[in-house]
Write a protein that holds these residues in place. Structure first.
Motif, PDB file in Angstrom:
ATOM      1  N   LYS A 201     -18.186 -36.095 -22.074  1.00  0.00           N
ATOM      2  CA  LYS A 201     -19.242 -36.046 -21.050  1.00  0.00           C
ATOM      3  C   LYS A 201     -19.111 -34.854 -20.106  1.00  0.00           C
ATOM      4  CE  LYS A 201     -20.930 -40.773 -20.264  1.00  0.00           C
ATOM      5  NZ  LYS A 201     -21.183 -41.757 -19.189  1.00  0.00           N
ATOM      6  N   LEU A 202     -18.005 -34.126 -20.194  1.00  0.00           N
ATOM      7  CA  LEU A 202     -17.720 -33.097 -19.191  1.00  0.00           C
ATOM      8  C   LEU A 202     -18.400 -31.772 -19.504  1.00  0.00           C
ATOM      9  CD1 LEU A 202     -13.890 -33.685 -18.586  1.00  0.00           C
ATOM     10  CD2 LEU A 202     -15.846 -34.744 -17.436  1.00  0.00           C
ATOM     11  N   TRP A 203     -19.184 -31.295 -18.547  1.00  0.00           N
ATOM     12  CA  TRP A 203     -19.707 -29.925 -18.594  1.00  0.00           C
ATOM     13  C   TRP A 203     -18.513 -29.001 -18.354  1.00  0.00           C
ATOM     14  CZ3 TRP A 203     -22.466 -26.567 -14.564  1.00  0.00           C
ATOM     15  CH2 TRP A 203     -23.382 -25.695 -15.172  1.00  0.00           C
ATOM     16  N   PRO A 204     -18.427 -27.866 -19.053  1.00  0.00           N
ATOM     17  CA  PRO A 204     -17.245 -27.009 -18.926  1.00  0.00           C
ATOM     18  C   PRO A 204     -16.946 -26.595 -17.490  1.00  0.00           C
ATOM     19  CG  PRO A 204     -18.574 -26.329 -20.808  1.00  0.00           C
ATOM     20  CD  PRO A 204     -19.371 -27.363 -20.076  1.00  0.00           C
ATOM     21  N   VAL A 205     -15.668 -26.582 -17.133  1.00  0.00           N
ATOM     22  CA  VAL A 205     -15.285 -26.246 -15.763  1.00  0.00           C
ATOM     23  C   VAL A 205     -15.687 -24.816 -15.406  1.00  0.00           C
ATOM     24  CG1 VAL A 205     -13.405 -27.911 -15.560  1.00  0.00           C
ATOM     25  CG2 VAL A 205     -12.951 -25.680 -16.559  1.00  0.00           C
ATOM     26  N   GLY A 206     -15.653 -23.914 -16.383  1.00  0.00           N
ATOM     27  CA  GLY A 206     -16.080 -22.548 -16.117  1.00  0.00           C
ATOM     28  C   GLY A 206     -17.540 -22.482 -15.715  1.00  0.00           C
ATOM     29  N   TYR A 207     -18.353 -23.358 -16.288  1.00  0.00           N
ATOM     30  CA  TYR A 207     -19.773 -23.411 -15.927  1.00  0.00           C
ATOM     31  C   TYR A 207     -19.946 -23.926 -14.501  1.00  0.00           C
ATOM     32  CZ  TYR A 207     -20.978 -22.855 -20.930  1.00  0.00           C
ATOM     33  OH  TYR A 207     -21.137 -22.408 -22.211  1.00  0.00           O
ATOM     34  N   GLU A 210     -19.109 -21.090 -12.192  1.00  0.00           N
ATOM     35  CA  GLU A 210     -20.199 -20.110 -12.129  1.00  0.00           C
ATOM     36  C   GLU A 210     -21.347 -20.619 -11.266  1.00  0.00           C
ATOM     37  OE1 GLU A 210     -23.137 -17.796 -15.298  1.00  0.00           O
ATOM     38  OE2 GLU A 210     -21.200 -18.589 -15.992  1.00  0.00           O
ATOM     39  N   LEU A 211     -21.669 -21.887 -11.406  1.00  0.00           N
ATOM     40  CA  LEU A 211     -22.729 -22.485 -10.597  1.00  0.00           C
ATOM     41  C   LEU A 211     -22.352 -22.488  -9.124  1.00  0.00           C
ATOM     42  CD1 LEU A 211     -25.433 -24.105 -10.479  1.00  0.00           C
ATOM     43  CD2 LEU A 211     -24.040 -26.178 -10.737  1.00  0.00           C
ATOM     44  N   ALA A 212     -21.108 -22.841  -8.829  1.00  0.00           N
ATOM     45  CA  ALA A 212     -20.650 -22.869  -7.438  1.00  0.00           C
ATOM     46  C   ALA A 212     -20.731 -21.490  -6.797  1.00  0.00           C
ATOM     47  CB  ALA A 212     -19.213 -23.400  -7.380  1.00  0.00           C
ATOM     48  N   GLN A 213     -20.328 -20.465  -7.542  1.00  0.00           N
ATOM     49  CA  GLN A 213     -20.389 -19.103  -7.006  1.00  0.00           C
ATOM     50  C   GLN A 213     -21.818 -18.709  -6.654  1.00  0.00           C
ATOM     51  OE1 GLN A 213     -18.251 -17.358 -10.431  1.00  0.00           O
ATOM     52  NE2 GLN A 213     -16.823 -16.454  -8.976  1.00  0.00           N
ATOM     53  N   ALA A 214     -22.759 -19.005  -7.535  1.00  0.00           N
ATOM     54  CA  ALA A 214     -24.146 -18.613  -7.314  1.00  0.00           C
ATOM     55  C   ALA A 214     -24.761 -19.373  -6.143  1.00  0.00           C
ATOM     56  CB  ALA A 214     -24.962 -18.845  -8.585  1.00  0.00           C
ATOM     57  N   LEU A 215     -24.490 -20.659  -6.052  1.00  0.00           N
ATOM     58  CA  LEU A 215     -25.067 -21.460  -4.966  1.00  0.00           C
ATOM     59  C   LEU A 215     -24.466 -21.062  -3.621  1.00  0.00           C
ATOM     60  CD1 LEU A 215     -25.210 -24.974  -6.671  1.00  0.00           C
ATOM     61  CD2 LEU A 215     -27.158 -23.537  -6.045  1.00  0.00           C
ATOM     62  N   ARG A 238     -11.901 -24.222  -8.822  1.00  0.00           N
ATOM     63  CA  ARG A 238     -11.674 -23.306  -7.704  1.00  0.00           C
ATOM     64  C   ARG A 238     -10.938 -22.054  -8.175  1.00  0.00           C
ATOM     65  NH1 ARG A 238      -9.581 -26.413  -2.451  1.00  0.00           N
ATOM     66  NH2 ARG A 238     -10.286 -24.479  -1.522  1.00  0.00           N
ATOM     67  N   ALA A 239     -10.016 -22.206  -9.114  1.00  0.00           N
ATOM     68  CA  ALA A 239      -9.271 -21.054  -9.627  1.00  0.00           C
ATOM     69  C   ALA A 239     -10.186 -20.102 -10.380  1.00  0.00           C
ATOM     70  CB  ALA A 239      -8.142 -21.535 -10.537  1.00  0.00           C
ATOM     71  N   ARG A 240     -11.230 -20.636 -10.990  1.00  0.00           N
ATOM     72  CA  ARG A 240     -12.152 -19.794 -11.759  1.00  0.00           C
ATOM     73  C   ARG A 240     -13.242 -19.177 -10.887  1.00  0.00           C
ATOM     74  NH1 ARG A 240     -13.053 -21.421 -17.861  1.00  0.00           N
ATOM     75  NH2 ARG A 240     -11.047 -22.380 -18.366  1.00  0.00           N
ATOM     76  N   ALA A 241     -13.235 -19.511  -9.605  1.00  0.00           N
ATOM     77  CA  ALA A 241     -14.206 -18.924  -8.681  1.00  0.00           C
ATOM     78  C   ALA A 241     -13.472 -18.355  -7.470  1.00  0.00           C
ATOM     79  CB  ALA A 241     -15.224 -19.976  -8.257  1.00  0.00           C
ATOM     80  N   PRO A 242     -12.565 -17.397  -7.694  1.00  0.00           N
ATOM     81  CA  PRO A 242     -11.755 -16.865  -6.594  1.00  0.00           C
ATOM     82  C   PRO A 242     -12.634 -16.233  -5.510  1.00  0.00           C
ATOM     83  CG  PRO A 242     -11.614 -15.442  -8.529  1.00  0.00           C
ATOM     84  CD  PRO A 242     -12.315 -16.689  -8.964  1.00  0.00           C
ATOM     85  N   GLY A 243     -12.289 -16.520  -4.266  1.00  0.00           N
ATOM     86  CA  GLY A 243     -13.031 -15.958  -3.149  1.00  0.00           C
ATOM     87  C   GLY A 243     -14.283 -16.734  -2.773  1.00  0.00           C
ATOM     88  N   THR A 244     -14.649 -17.699  -3.573  1.00  0.00           N
ATOM     89  CA  THR A 244     -15.834 -18.505  -3.273  1.00  0.00           C
ATOM     90  C   THR A 244     -15.448 -19.671  -2.375  1.00  0.00           C
ATOM     91  OG1 THR A 244     -16.811 -17.965  -5.419  1.00  0.00           O
ATOM     92  CG2 THR A 244     -17.727 -19.856  -4.252  1.00  0.00           C
TER      93      THR A 244
END
Length: 360
Positions: A201-207, A210-215, A238-244
Motif C-alpha cells: 500500500k505504500l507510495w514510494p518514500v522518494g515520491y 519530492e511532493l513535500a519539497q514542492a509543497l 526527511r533525508a531525501r528532502a534535505p533543507g526542506t
C-alpha cells in the motif's frame, strides 16, 4: 417496577479505518435502542475513535490479540467474555471465526453477525452476507456494518462517519503546534506515509519527499503524520528532502486521539489507502488517497472531500500485502500528478470523488 436496561456489546473491527467506518452502525444502534447500555469491545489503542460518541456508553478494552501463545490467548478471550456475562445482545462486526466464538462464550442469548467462514452455529441471528452469482459481493464497509444493525430492526441513519474531539487532546495538539511553530495563517498539509496493512500500500518514500519539497516551496507547512512504528519511514522522507522544512507531528507520542486532532486542523491530507483517510472523511478535510493494490469497492462511500488517485494497471486490485512483482500500481503514480491534485485541493472550489460513491 422498572424494566431491566438492555445491555448490548458491539465487537468492533481490529483496524483504525474499519472502526471509523463502523460509526454509522453504532449511530443506528443507538437510534434503534435509545435506552440500551451500549458497550464497544475494541482494542485499547483504537478506543479513542469512539470516545465522545453518544452511541457508546462504555468501552471494553480487548487486547487479547497481544497475548502470546494460542492457549493463553484463548484463556484471555474467555475471561473477557465472562466479564460480559450480563450482556443481552452481542453484535459481531468482524468476519473472523474467533469473534463469533467470543460472542458465543459471553452466553448472550442474542448474537448477530454475518453467516460466513463456518461460524453460523455460533450465532443466534445469522445475517446472509451480500452475494452476487453465488460469490461474496464486496460492499463499502460503512454499508456492510450498518446493514448488520439494520437487520436488528434499527433505523438506517445514513453512512456518514462520526468522530469526536476531546478537550485534553486538543490541548496536547495546541502544545505540539506551538512547539513546532505551526502558524494558523498558512495552510497545513499533512502527509501520512504509512499503512499497517503492508508494504504493497505504500507510495514510494522518494515520491513523498519530492511532493513535500514542492509543497513547501509553494509556501505550505508540510508535516509528517505517522505512527511511532513508522519513524524510520519518516526519517527516510526527511533525508531525501534535505533543507526542506518538513515538520514532524507523528512518531513518539503520536496516538489515535492526537491523530484525530491533528488531521482535523489540516487543510489537506495526502495518504496511502489507510486509516488516516477515514479520519479526514469524518472531519470533512480534503484528502488525496494514493491507492494501488486495494479495491475501492470496500471504501467507496464518504468521498465528498476525498479524491482517489490510482494508475490503471492490469494486476490491480490484487489485495496482496506484499507485491510479488515491481509495485507498478504505486510506482507509476507520479509525484507530478499528485502535486497538481494537491495544489487544486488547496484552492477554492475543489470537490472530491462524489461520482465514485456507490450506496449499495
Amino acid at each position: 417496577m422498572h424494566a431491566t436496561q438492555e445491555k448490548i456489546a458491539v465487537v468492533l473491527p481490529n483496524h483504525l479505518g474499519d472502526v471509523a467506518m463502523a460509526t454509522p452502525a453504532l449511530r443506528a444502534l443507538r437510534g434503534g435502542r435509545p435506552g440500551a447500555r451500549i458497550r464497544a469491545v475494541v482494542r485499547s489503542e483504537l478506543a479513542p475513535l469512539v470516545w465522545g460518541l453518544r452511541s457508546v456508553d462504555e468501552i471494553v478494552p480487548n487486547d487479547t490479540s497481544r497475548i502470546r501463545g494460542q492457549l493463553r490467548r484463548l484463556r484471555g478471550r474467555l475471561r473477557l467474555a465472562r466479564a460480559l456475562a450480563d450482556t443481552d445482545t452481542v453484535v459481531v462486526l468482524p468476519n473472523s471465526f474467533s469473534s463469533a466464538l467470543f460472542a458465543f462464550a459471553t452466553g448472550a442469548p442474542r448474537r448477530i453477525g454475518y453467516a460466513r467462514r463456518g461460524r453460523g452455529p455460533l450465532l443466534s441471528h445469522r445475517v446472509p452476507a451480500p452475494r452476487r452469482g453465488g460469490r461474496f459481493r464486496p460492499l463499502a464497509m460503512e454499508r456492510y456494518y450498518l446493514d448488520l444493525v439494520v437487520a436488528l430492526g434499527c433505523p438506517d441513519l445514513g453512512t456518514s462517519l462520526e468522530l469526536a474531539l476531546d478537550p485534553d487532546t486538543e490541548r496536547r495538539c495546541d502544545a505540539r503546534f506551538a512547539e513546532l511553530g505551526i502558524a494558523a495563517d498558512r495552510p497545513l498539509v499533512c502527509l501520512a506515509p504509512g499503512a499497517a496493512y503492508g508494504p504493497s500500500k505504500l507510495w514510494p518514500v522518494g515520491y513523498f519527499a519530492e511532493l513535500a519539497q514542492a509543497l513547501a516551496a509553494d509556501g505550505a507547512q508540510v508535516a509528517l503524520c505517522h505512527a511511532p512504528a513508522e519513524q524510520a519511514l519518516a526519517a527516510e522522507i526527511r533525508a531525501r528532502a534535505p533543507g526542506t522544512p518538513i515538520l514532524e507531528l507523528g512518531g513518539p507520542g503520536m496516538d489515535v486521539s492526537l491523530l484525530k486532532a491533528v488531521i482535523a486542523r489540516a487543510r489537506l491530507l495526502v495518504c496511502n489507502d489507510a486509516g488516516a483517510r477515514h479520519i479526514a472523511a469524518a472531519f470533512e478535510i480534503p484528502c488525496l488517497v494514493l491507492m494501488g493494490p486495494t479495491s475501492l469497492d470496500y471504501t467507496n462511500l464518504n468521498l465528498s472531500h476525498t479524491k482517489i488517485l490510482r494508475e490503471p494497471v492490469a494486476c490491480s486490485p490484487c489485495q496482496l500485502r506484499v507485491c510479488p512483482i515491481d509495485h507498478r500500481c504505486m510506482t507509476r503514480l507520479a509525484p507530478a500528478r499528485v502535486l497538481a491534485e494537491a495544489r487544486a485541493a488547496l484552492s477554492s472550489g475543489w470537490q472530491g470523488d462524489v461520482a465514485l460513491e456507490h450506496r449499495g
